[in-house]
Design an enzyme around this catalytic site. Sequence first.
Site, PDB file in Angstrom:
ATOM      1  N   ASP A 107      78.606  66.561 118.016  1.00 36.33           N
ATOM      2  CA  ASP A 107      77.401  67.211 118.522  1.00 36.33           C
ATOM      3  C   ASP A 107      76.802  68.048 117.394  1.00 36.33           C
ATOM      4  OD1 ASP A 107      75.531  68.411 120.426  1.00 36.33           O
ATOM      5  OD2 ASP A 107      76.823  70.179 120.301  1.00 36.33           O
ATOM      6  N   ASP A 139      73.668  70.874 117.603  1.00 37.44           N
ATOM      7  CA  ASP A 139      73.318  72.269 117.881  1.00 37.44           C
ATOM      8  C   ASP A 139      74.452  72.966 118.634  1.00 37.44           C
ATOM      9  OD1 ASP A 139      70.242  72.588 117.158  1.00 37.44           O
ATOM     10  OD2 ASP A 139      70.538  70.610 118.038  1.00 37.44           O
ATOM     11  N   ASP A 194      79.870  71.628 122.241  1.00 38.51           N
ATOM     12  CA  ASP A 194      79.932  73.005 122.743  1.00 38.51           C
ATOM     13  C   ASP A 194      79.381  73.188 124.143  1.00 38.51           C
ATOM     14  OD1 ASP A 194      76.908  74.645 122.257  1.00 38.51           O
ATOM     15  OD2 ASP A 194      77.194  72.558 121.684  1.00 38.51           O
TER      16      ASP A 194
END
Length: 264
Positions: free
Chosen positions: A30, A32, A208
């Site tokens: 991932d 951001d 996240d």
Amino acid sequence: MEPRSTPAPGTPLPRPPLPHRGAPWALFLDVDGSLLEFAASPSGVRVPPALIGLLQRLRDALDGALALVSGRGIDDLDRLFAPLRLPAAGVHGCELRAADGARRALELDRALAARLHARARELAAALPGVRLEPKPAAVALHYRHAPALAAQVHEGAARIAAALPGIALQPGAMVCELKPAGADKGRAVEALRAAPPFRDRTPVFVGDDLTDEHAFAAVNRADGLSVLVGARPSAARYALPAPADVHAWLRRVAAALEQGGSGP
């Protein structure tokens, strides 16, 4: 190999291991909040030059089995990580680019897309501080500058999704996204894993956000490594505190791969 167990709720997650000889990895990252720190707006993020070099090392050490899996569009990922053009899943799996460069994308019916964007614009206009981000086949409503409006954003986005057939709501970190139903990061990882160079490798996913939970579940089903960045309830089995810790771990991963693995 014995299936990896999920720690009991409330138990701090361990840090992820390093690769071992005889167990080639496929790495899915991932962007951001995982590789990059959040900025005031998606366009404000910056990619450290050292990170570009690190991703190049990992790609080479993994024989190309490195992909970005993001809510951003693939063209945006290419802009951020230039000159790299990695295999990628964009817009939570609505866009996919395989290792050979072939691309495919889910497209919304024009009339449906127009209704989606019109309703999202109306919602954003009624909530000062909420920013609208149109995407290919999706739209995002960011409330990072208006956190007190979180409930109103989620409720309004849920009403839009309920009123438009084929549209699903995807909550995230200070954002609500509206996207085609059936597109998520878990399906994107599975699609990438179906072909070389990702096929027959242990999948490792680092993410996240709530949008990454589908990918954690997919990787867990394949007895891979699911790595949460941050601390919250999650299906992930390992964790790192922040993007800086992800970079440090990835440097160790690259070094271990270049030396043929970290152990027997």
